[in-house]
Each structure stands twice: as C-alpha cells, then as structure tokens.
Design an enzyme around this catalytic site. Sequence first.
Site, PDB file in Angstrom:
ATOM      1  CE  LYS A 112       1.319 -17.558  10.715  1.00 49.15           C
ATOM      2  NZ  LYS A 112       0.658 -16.592   9.870  1.00 49.15           N
ATOM      3  CE  LYS A 195       7.144 -14.677   8.179  1.00 47.64           C
ATOM      4  NZ  LYS A 195       6.442 -13.375   8.290  1.00 47.64           N
ATOM      5  CE  LYS A 198       0.843  -8.408   7.429  1.00 49.82           C
ATOM      6  NZ  LYS A 198       0.215  -9.691   7.244  1.00 49.82           N
TER       7      LYS A 198
HETATM    8  P1  ATP Z   1       1.339 -13.093   9.531  1.00 49.66           P
HETATM    9  O1  ATP Z   1       2.246 -13.140  10.725  1.00 49.66           O
HETATM   10  O2  ATP Z   1      -0.064 -12.678   9.860  1.00 49.66           O
HETATM   11  O3  ATP Z   1       1.415 -14.343   8.677  1.00 49.66           O
HETATM   12  P2  ATP Z   1       3.250 -11.809   7.841  1.00 49.66           P
HETATM   13  O4  ATP Z   1       4.087 -10.772   8.442  1.00 49.66           O
HETATM   14  O5  ATP Z   1       3.862 -13.169   7.673  1.00 49.66           O
HETATM   15  O6  ATP Z   1       1.890 -11.873   8.661  1.00 49.66           O
HETATM   16  P3  ATP Z   1       1.842 -12.026   5.339  1.00 49.66           P
HETATM   17  O7  ATP Z   1       0.624 -11.195   5.117  1.00 49.66           O
HETATM   18  O8  ATP Z   1       1.653 -13.450   5.739  1.00 49.66           O
HETATM   19  O9  ATP Z   1       2.756 -11.274   6.428  1.00 49.66           O
HETATM   20  O10 ATP Z   1       2.775 -11.978   4.057  1.00 49.66           O
HETATM   21  C1  ATP Z   1       2.681 -10.949   3.079  1.00 49.66           C
HETATM   22  C2  ATP Z   1       3.927 -10.952   2.211  1.00 49.66           C
HETATM   23  O11 ATP Z   1       5.058 -10.467   2.943  1.00 49.66           O
HETATM   24  C3  ATP Z   1       4.346 -12.334   1.685  1.00 49.66           C
HETATM   25  O12 ATP Z   1       4.813 -12.187   0.366  1.00 49.66           O
HETATM   26  C4  ATP Z   1       5.480 -12.733   2.595  1.00 49.66           C
HETATM   27  O13 ATP Z   1       6.369 -13.641   1.983  1.00 49.66           O
HETATM   28  C5  ATP Z   1       6.139 -11.398   2.844  1.00 49.66           C
HETATM   29  N1  ATP Z   1       6.848 -11.360   4.133  1.00 49.66           N
HETATM   30  C6  ATP Z   1       6.306 -11.594   5.350  1.00 49.66           C
HETATM   31  N2  ATP Z   1       7.215 -11.439   6.310  1.00 49.66           N
HETATM   32  C7  ATP Z   1       8.384 -11.111   5.690  1.00 49.66           C
HETATM   33  C8  ATP Z   1       9.710 -10.814   6.151  1.00 49.66           C
HETATM   34  N3  ATP Z   1       9.993 -10.831   7.449  1.00 49.66           N
HETATM   35  N4  ATP Z   1      10.662 -10.522   5.244  1.00 49.66           N
HETATM   36  C9  ATP Z   1      10.367 -10.493   3.916  1.00 49.66           C
HETATM   37  N5  ATP Z   1       9.144 -10.762   3.411  1.00 49.66           N
HETATM   38  C10 ATP Z   1       8.151 -11.058   4.289  1.00 49.66           C
HETATM   39 MG    MG Z   2       2.644 -14.797   6.979  1.00 51.68          MG
END
Ligand code: ATP
Ligand code: MG
Length: 333
Positions: A112, A195, A198
């Site tokens: 990040k 991955k 968001k």
């Molecule tokens: P950001 O990019 O803002 O960090 P994010 O998509 O990584 O958002 P988080 O809110 O950080 O989402 O994570 C919430 C949950 O979703 C965590 O348990 C994380 O491990 C899971 N998660 C996030 N992205 C994935 C993915 N691509 N596949 C499976 N699990 C995921």
């Molecule tokens: Mg995340």
Amino acid sequence: TPRILSGMQPTHDSLHLGNYLGAQVNWVRMQRDFDAFFCVVDQHALTVGPAPEELRRRTRVTAAQYLAGGIDPDVSTVFVQSHVPEHSQLAWVLNCITGYGEAARMTQFKDKAGQRGAEGTNVGLFTYPMLMAADILLYDTTAVPVGEDQRQHLELTRDLAQRFNARYGDTFVIPEAHIPGETAKIMSLQEPTAKMSKSAANQNGNLMMLDEPKVNTKKLKSAVTDTDNSVRFDPEAKPGIANLLRIHSALSGESIDALVERYAGENKYGALKTDVAEQVALVQAPFKARVDELLADPAELDRILARGAERARSVAAGVLERAYDAVGFLPSV
Ligand code: ATP
Ligand code: MG
C-alpha cells in the site's frame, strides 16, 4: 463457548466477491458454533483518507452487507470499531511491544505504501497491524475467519500475544487464523495474479456485490484469460481460468473436476464466463435487495449497531483492564 472475531474495512460502498467468498461465507457458517463478533473496522478505513460523509455512508452500507449476507444480529455481535474505544487503547500498548523492523516487514504495508508513495503514506497505515491485533486480542478470540492476505497479520497478532504473555504474565488468548481452501484468494479479473481489492486502482477486476448484474456480466466477459483455449485447472499457468473455476465451484457447489469436464474441448471460455455470470447474479440479486431493505430503515440499523457496541464493550473493557494492569498502569480509582 470459543470466540471468533473478524471485520471488513468500509473502504468502498460495496464488498466484492472475494470478501464474500473468502470471509463472509465462513462467518455465516461459524456464527452458530462460536460466540461471534463482526466489526466494521472504520478506524482502519481512515488510513486511506475517505471524505467524512463517505466514511459514514460506507460504514452503514458495510454493516448492512454483513446482515444481508446472513449474519444474524440476534446470534452474533455486529458493531463498529470506533464505537468501542478499547480498540485504540489496546493498540497503543501493542505498539509499544512491536519492533519497528517487525512492523516494516508487513507486506500489505509495503504494497500500500508502494502504491501511495512516501507523501501519501501516513503512520496509521504503518500501525494498522497492531490495531488489528488489538481488535482480535480484546475478545479472547480463539479463531479469526479471514482470507489468505491476512495470514501475515494473524502471525504478528500471535507473536505479539505470546510476547506480551511472556513479558507480563498470561493475559491474552492466542488466536488461530481460519482461512478457507479454494476461496481464500479470489483474484482480480483483469490481473489474475493479484487479489480482488476494494481499493484496487483498476475496479474492472472486481465483481461487486452491489453492482447491477449486467455490470458484473460485462466485467466477466472481458476477464483476462489465456490463449490456449482449453479449460483446465492450473493456477500457475492459467490463473484467469483457475479463478473462474474456483468462483463457479464455490457458488454452484459443483466440484472443479466436474466443471473441467463440462467445459472440455475448444472455445469454451465464453460459455464458462456466461455461466459464472449467472452464478454470481444468483447470489448477488437477493443480497442487493436485502441491503436496500436494510438501508431503507437506517434507524433500525443504528440500533443494531448500538446494541452490538454495548455487548462488545462489555467484553473488551475487561480484557483491556487485564492488559492495563499487567503492564503496570495505575488503576484510575
Ligand atoms: P482494501 O483494498 O480496502 O484493503 P479488501 O478488498 O482487501 O479492501 P478488507 O476489508 O481489507 O478487503 O478485507 C476484508 C476481508 O476480506 C478479510 O478477511 C480479507 O482477508 C478478505 N479478502 C479481501 N480480499 C479478498 C480476496 N480477493 N479473496 C478472498 N478474501 C479476501
Ligand atoms: Mg484489505
């Protein structure tokens, strides 16, 4: 009963399919066997500098998506992180037992910070893993259902808990990561070696739970695959196709082997994409409808969150007191 805790960041209005399959499906599955705490981690989301009205809206929408996905607020404790001040209080204590180099090794921070550059990187992004450790340790949590990307943060949490216990006496329960098999890392449709996220720069790689089905269908049609034209499950050589097979399998309940057989032969990528789109729409449509219903009554949603915060504080306060006492803070009465 043993406890679980997990959370998502309100960094976007909508969760993506990775959040749903990697984390939420397990939350729902586990909520009846554990004393479950699900937190909307708004303090973590502050690290990316959202506009205030955006953060407020996203915090509610994220809570609504917990419920829409099957979290029952009469069974589980659903709350907002900033409503429970013990999280940031314990985080400070944990900051003081974390090595600088240890924190600097966290790959999510490096990623990040790399994306944002030195100017755009704040200290909150750096201390994020210690706040996450506090989120978990405050509830005597035994298991943490998360996606694969959180494995390193979970390891740090365990290290900090063990270090604290060794230095100050037995205080924290050592939590275990609970990471699913095939759905632990749902990949971006545009960049199938990264991955879904968001906060990804290219949102075309994300299947969003609250988008219109036709938007996701379009994203799936232009999903990056490969040129060898045959459907096989080979995550190394064919990450795009492997991702589509995993998504289909997780949503339809059919095995990956059965799917590979179904799409055998040449030129079946289009058919696979169409069928994945159909499976996604099947979960998404009722999910979105339920979110709309919940958002129509924000006062009720806020009541659920207030009730959750009260329950969460009743546990967190006791654990924080234990930790404060252990480190030698003078009692305030
Ligand atoms: P950001 O990019 O803002 O960090 P994010 O998509 O990584 O958002 P988080 O809110 O950080 O989402 O994570 C919430 C949950 O979703 C965590 O348990 C994380 O491990 C899971 N998660 C996030 N992205 C994935 C993915 N691509 N596949 C499976 N699990 C995921
Ligand atoms: Mg995340």
